[in-house]
Design a protein around this motif. Structure first.
Motif, PDB file in Angstrom:
ATOM      1  N   LEU A  71      45.751  49.327  38.140  1.00  0.00           N
ATOM      2  CA  LEU A  71      45.267  49.881  39.401  1.00  0.00           C
ATOM      3  C   LEU A  71      46.396  50.512  40.214  1.00  0.00           C
ATOM      4  O   LEU A  71      46.142  51.147  41.241  1.00  0.00           O
ATOM      5  CB  LEU A  71      44.598  48.786  40.238  1.00  0.00           C
ATOM      6  CG  LEU A  71      43.329  48.184  39.659  1.00  0.00           C
ATOM      7  CD1 LEU A  71      42.869  47.000  40.517  1.00  0.00           C
ATOM      8  CD2 LEU A  71      42.239  49.226  39.567  1.00  0.00           C
ATOM      9  N   ARG A  72      47.623  50.290  39.787  1.00  0.00           N
ATOM     10  CA  ARG A  72      48.808  50.772  40.504  1.00  0.00           C
ATOM     11  C   ARG A  72      48.865  50.202  41.925  1.00  0.00           C
ATOM     12  O   ARG A  72      49.145  50.904  42.888  1.00  0.00           O
ATOM     13  CB  ARG A  72      48.876  52.289  40.506  1.00  0.00           C
ATOM     14  CG  ARG A  72      48.965  52.870  39.122  1.00  0.00           C
ATOM     15  CD  ARG A  72      49.037  54.384  39.193  1.00  0.00           C
ATOM     16  NE  ARG A  72      48.837  54.952  37.880  1.00  0.00           N
ATOM     17  CZ  ARG A  72      49.806  55.424  37.109  1.00  0.00           C
ATOM     18  NH1 ARG A  72      51.051  55.369  37.500  1.00  0.00           N
ATOM     19  NH2 ARG A  72      49.519  55.949  35.930  1.00  0.00           N
ATOM     20  N   LEU A  73      48.550  48.916  42.002  1.00  0.00           N
ATOM     21  CA  LEU A  73      48.603  48.194  43.270  1.00  0.00           C
ATOM     22  C   LEU A  73      49.649  47.092  43.156  1.00  0.00           C
ATOM     23  O   LEU A  73      49.913  46.581  42.070  1.00  0.00           O
ATOM     24  CB  LEU A  73      47.248  47.572  43.605  1.00  0.00           C
ATOM     25  CG  LEU A  73      46.080  48.523  43.818  1.00  0.00           C
ATOM     26  CD1 LEU A  73      44.788  47.743  43.992  1.00  0.00           C
ATOM     27  CD2 LEU A  73      46.326  49.401  45.034  1.00  0.00           C
ATOM     28  N   HIS A  74      50.180  46.695  44.290  1.00  0.00           N
ATOM     29  CA  HIS A  74      51.142  45.596  44.309  1.00  0.00           C
ATOM     30  C   HIS A  74      50.413  44.296  43.964  1.00  0.00           C
ATOM     31  O   HIS A  74      49.220  44.135  44.250  1.00  0.00           O
ATOM     32  CB  HIS A  74      51.787  45.509  45.708  1.00  0.00           C
ATOM     33  CG  HIS A  74      52.999  44.635  45.729  1.00  0.00           C
ATOM     34  ND1 HIS A  74      52.917  43.271  45.917  1.00  0.00           N
ATOM     35  CD2 HIS A  74      54.303  44.935  45.578  1.00  0.00           C
ATOM     36  CE1 HIS A  74      54.131  42.748  45.892  1.00  0.00           C
ATOM     37  NE2 HIS A  74      54.995  43.747  45.685  1.00  0.00           N
ATOM     38  N   ASP A  85      39.764  37.640  48.993  1.00  0.00           N
ATOM     39  CA  ASP A  85      38.742  38.150  49.918  1.00  0.00           C
ATOM     40  C   ASP A  85      37.390  38.324  49.230  1.00  0.00           C
ATOM     41  O   ASP A  85      36.405  38.669  49.875  1.00  0.00           O
ATOM     42  CB  ASP A  85      39.174  39.503  50.509  1.00  0.00           C
ATOM     43  CG  ASP A  85      40.372  39.360  51.443  1.00  0.00           C
ATOM     44  OD1 ASP A  85      40.705  38.224  51.832  1.00  0.00           O
ATOM     45  OD2 ASP A  85      40.984  40.405  51.768  1.00  0.00           O
ATOM     46  N   GLY A  86      37.316  38.095  47.919  1.00  0.00           N
ATOM     47  CA  GLY A  86      36.063  38.214  47.189  1.00  0.00           C
ATOM     48  C   GLY A  86      35.684  39.644  46.830  1.00  0.00           C
ATOM     49  O   GLY A  86      34.568  39.912  46.406  1.00  0.00           O
ATOM     50  N   LYS A  87      36.610  40.578  46.997  1.00  0.00           N
ATOM     51  CA  LYS A  87      36.330  41.981  46.678  1.00  0.00           C
ATOM     52  C   LYS A  87      36.572  42.293  45.202  1.00  0.00           C
ATOM     53  O   LYS A  87      36.111  43.311  44.694  1.00  0.00           O
ATOM     54  CB  LYS A  87      37.202  42.898  47.549  1.00  0.00           C
ATOM     55  CG  LYS A  87      36.867  42.799  49.018  1.00  0.00           C
ATOM     56  CD  LYS A  87      37.759  43.683  49.848  1.00  0.00           C
ATOM     57  CE  LYS A  87      37.406  43.507  51.327  1.00  0.00           C
ATOM     58  NZ  LYS A  87      38.322  44.269  52.179  1.00  0.00           N
ATOM     59  N   LEU A  88      37.287  41.415  44.523  1.00  0.00           N
ATOM     60  CA  LEU A  88      37.588  41.591  43.106  1.00  0.00           C
ATOM     61  C   LEU A  88      37.388  40.250  42.415  1.00  0.00           C
ATOM     62  O   LEU A  88      38.038  39.260  42.760  1.00  0.00           O
ATOM     63  CB  LEU A  88      39.033  42.091  42.923  1.00  0.00           C
ATOM     64  CG  LEU A  88      39.512  42.377  41.513  1.00  0.00           C
ATOM     65  CD1 LEU A  88      38.668  43.494  40.873  1.00  0.00           C
ATOM     66  CD2 LEU A  88      40.970  42.830  41.531  1.00  0.00           C
ATOM     67  N   ASN A  89      36.446  40.201  41.460  1.00  0.00           N
ATOM     68  CA  ASN A  89      36.160  38.951  40.753  1.00  0.00           C
ATOM     69  C   ASN A  89      37.243  38.677  39.715  1.00  0.00           C
ATOM     70  O   ASN A  89      37.637  39.572  38.963  1.00  0.00           O
ATOM     71  CB  ASN A  89      34.805  39.023  40.056  1.00  0.00           C
ATOM     72  CG  ASN A  89      33.664  39.033  41.035  1.00  0.00           C
ATOM     73  OD1 ASN A  89      33.787  38.504  42.138  1.00  0.00           O
ATOM     74  ND2 ASN A  89      32.556  39.627  40.643  1.00  0.00           N
ATOM     75  N   ALA A  90      37.683  37.423  39.684  1.00  0.00           N
ATOM     76  CA  ALA A  90      38.705  37.014  38.722  1.00  0.00           C
ATOM     77  C   ALA A  90      38.550  35.536  38.432  1.00  0.00           C
ATOM     78  O   ALA A  90      37.960  34.787  39.213  1.00  0.00           O
ATOM     79  CB  ALA A  90      40.092  37.309  39.271  1.00  0.00           C
ATOM     80  N   VAL A  91      39.081  35.103  37.311  1.00  0.00           N
ATOM     81  CA  VAL A  91      39.076  33.696  36.935  1.00  0.00           C
ATOM     82  C   VAL A  91      40.524  33.229  36.914  1.00  0.00           C
ATOM     83  O   VAL A  91      41.392  33.891  36.341  1.00  0.00           O
ATOM     84  CB  VAL A  91      38.439  33.512  35.530  1.00  0.00           C
ATOM     85  CG1 VAL A  91      38.537  32.068  35.079  1.00  0.00           C
ATOM     86  CG2 VAL A  91      37.009  33.987  35.533  1.00  0.00           C
ATOM     87  N   THR A 110      34.814  44.324  35.011  1.00  0.00           N
ATOM     88  CA  THR A 110      35.019  44.109  36.441  1.00  0.00           C
ATOM     89  C   THR A 110      36.070  45.069  36.988  1.00  0.00           C
ATOM     90  O   THR A 110      35.895  45.664  38.051  1.00  0.00           O
ATOM     91  CB  THR A 110      35.462  42.651  36.705  1.00  0.00           C
ATOM     92  OG1 THR A 110      34.467  41.763  36.219  1.00  0.00           O
ATOM     93  CG2 THR A 110      35.709  42.401  38.174  1.00  0.00           C
ATOM     94  N   LEU A 111      37.137  45.241  36.242  1.00  0.00           N
ATOM     95  CA  LEU A 111      38.197  46.154  36.649  1.00  0.00           C
ATOM     96  C   LEU A 111      37.689  47.592  36.701  1.00  0.00           C
ATOM     97  O   LEU A 111      37.977  48.325  37.641  1.00  0.00           O
ATOM     98  CB  LEU A 111      39.381  46.033  35.689  1.00  0.00           C
ATOM     99  CG  LEU A 111      40.658  46.745  36.091  1.00  0.00           C
ATOM    100  CD1 LEU A 111      41.191  46.195  37.399  1.00  0.00           C
ATOM    101  CD2 LEU A 111      41.695  46.598  34.996  1.00  0.00           C
ATOM    102  N   ALA A 112      36.897  47.985  35.707  1.00  0.00           N
ATOM    103  CA  ALA A 112      36.339  49.340  35.673  1.00  0.00           C
ATOM    104  C   ALA A 112      35.377  49.563  36.829  1.00  0.00           C
ATOM    105  O   ALA A 112      35.376  50.633  37.449  1.00  0.00           O
ATOM    106  CB  ALA A 112      35.643  49.583  34.335  1.00  0.00           C
ATOM    107  N   ASP A 113      34.544  48.553  37.128  1.00  0.00           N
ATOM    108  CA  ASP A 113      33.617  48.667  38.262  1.00  0.00           C
ATOM    109  C   ASP A 113      34.385  48.820  39.574  1.00  0.00           C
ATOM    110  O   ASP A 113      34.034  49.641  40.417  1.00  0.00           O
ATOM    111  CB  ASP A 113      32.703  47.438  38.348  1.00  0.00           C
ATOM    112  CG  ASP A 113      31.663  47.408  37.245  1.00  0.00           C
ATOM    113  OD1 ASP A 113      31.427  48.472  36.625  1.00  0.00           O
ATOM    114  OD2 ASP A 113      31.102  46.322  36.999  1.00  0.00           O
ATOM    115  N   PHE A 114      35.428  48.028  39.720  1.00  0.00           N
ATOM    116  CA  PHE A 114      36.223  48.090  40.941  1.00  0.00           C
ATOM    117  C   PHE A 114      36.922  49.444  41.082  1.00  0.00           C
ATOM    118  O   PHE A 114      36.957  50.035  42.148  1.00  0.00           O
ATOM    119  CB  PHE A 114      37.271  46.965  40.947  1.00  0.00           C
ATOM    120  CG  PHE A 114      38.101  46.943  42.184  1.00  0.00           C
ATOM    121  CD1 PHE A 114      37.618  46.377  43.356  1.00  0.00           C
ATOM    122  CD2 PHE A 114      39.380  47.492  42.195  1.00  0.00           C
ATOM    123  CE1 PHE A 114      38.386  46.364  44.514  1.00  0.00           C
ATOM    124  CE2 PHE A 114      40.148  47.481  43.342  1.00  0.00           C
ATOM    125  CZ  PHE A 114      39.652  46.908  44.509  1.00  0.00           C
TER     126      PHE A 114
END
Length: 132
Positions: free
Chosen positions: A2-5, A15-21, A33-37
């Motif tokens: 995503l080229r994010l820090h 914050d619940g904006k990105l689902n992860a385990v 999930t990454l593609a949807d985001f």
């Protein structure tokens, strides 16, 4: 991806904006999930349709050949290369004559049918040259 820090990604997860385990001290995010985001195509590359191509690379060395006979083989082979084809891409032909050794090298790259037709042509031209 995503080229994010890293901290930004962790904040998005918290914050619940990105689902992860969470596994141990790391987070796992599925490709979907990454593609949807990210708003990209979520289909895995394995599910994309693929087309099978079979390519041949071969080298033919002809010893004890005259310049005239070499030119005849080269001209005929080049005509086959320039003929219309269903698969024009990926076809390549290189003919190199070494006058010091009296050797012709034919390098063929392409489909199996292209390579087969060129090998048959080289064989036919050389067979006719031996009879003459």
């Amino acid at each position: 991806m995503l080229r994010l820090h890293v901290r930004t990604v962790r904040r998005l997860i918290h914050d619940g904006k990105l689902n992860a385990v969470r596994i141990g001290k790391q987070y796992r995010i599925t490709a979907g999930t990454l593609a949807d985001f990210a708003g990209t195509d979520s289909r895995p590359s394995a599910s994309l349709p693929r087309t099978r191509r079979v390519l041949v690379s071969t080298i033919v060395d002809v010893d004890a050949i005259s310049r005239e006979e070499s030119d005849r083989v080269t001209t005929m082979a080049t005509a086959v290369l320039k003929a219309p084809s269903v698969e024009p891409e990926g076809r390549r032909l290189d003919c190199i004559y070494y006058p010091e050794q009296g050797r012709l090298r034919v390098v063929i790259n392409g489909s199996t049918s292209f390579a087969s037709s060129l090998l048959g042509l080289v064989d036919t031209v050389l067979a006719n040259g031996r009879r003459a």
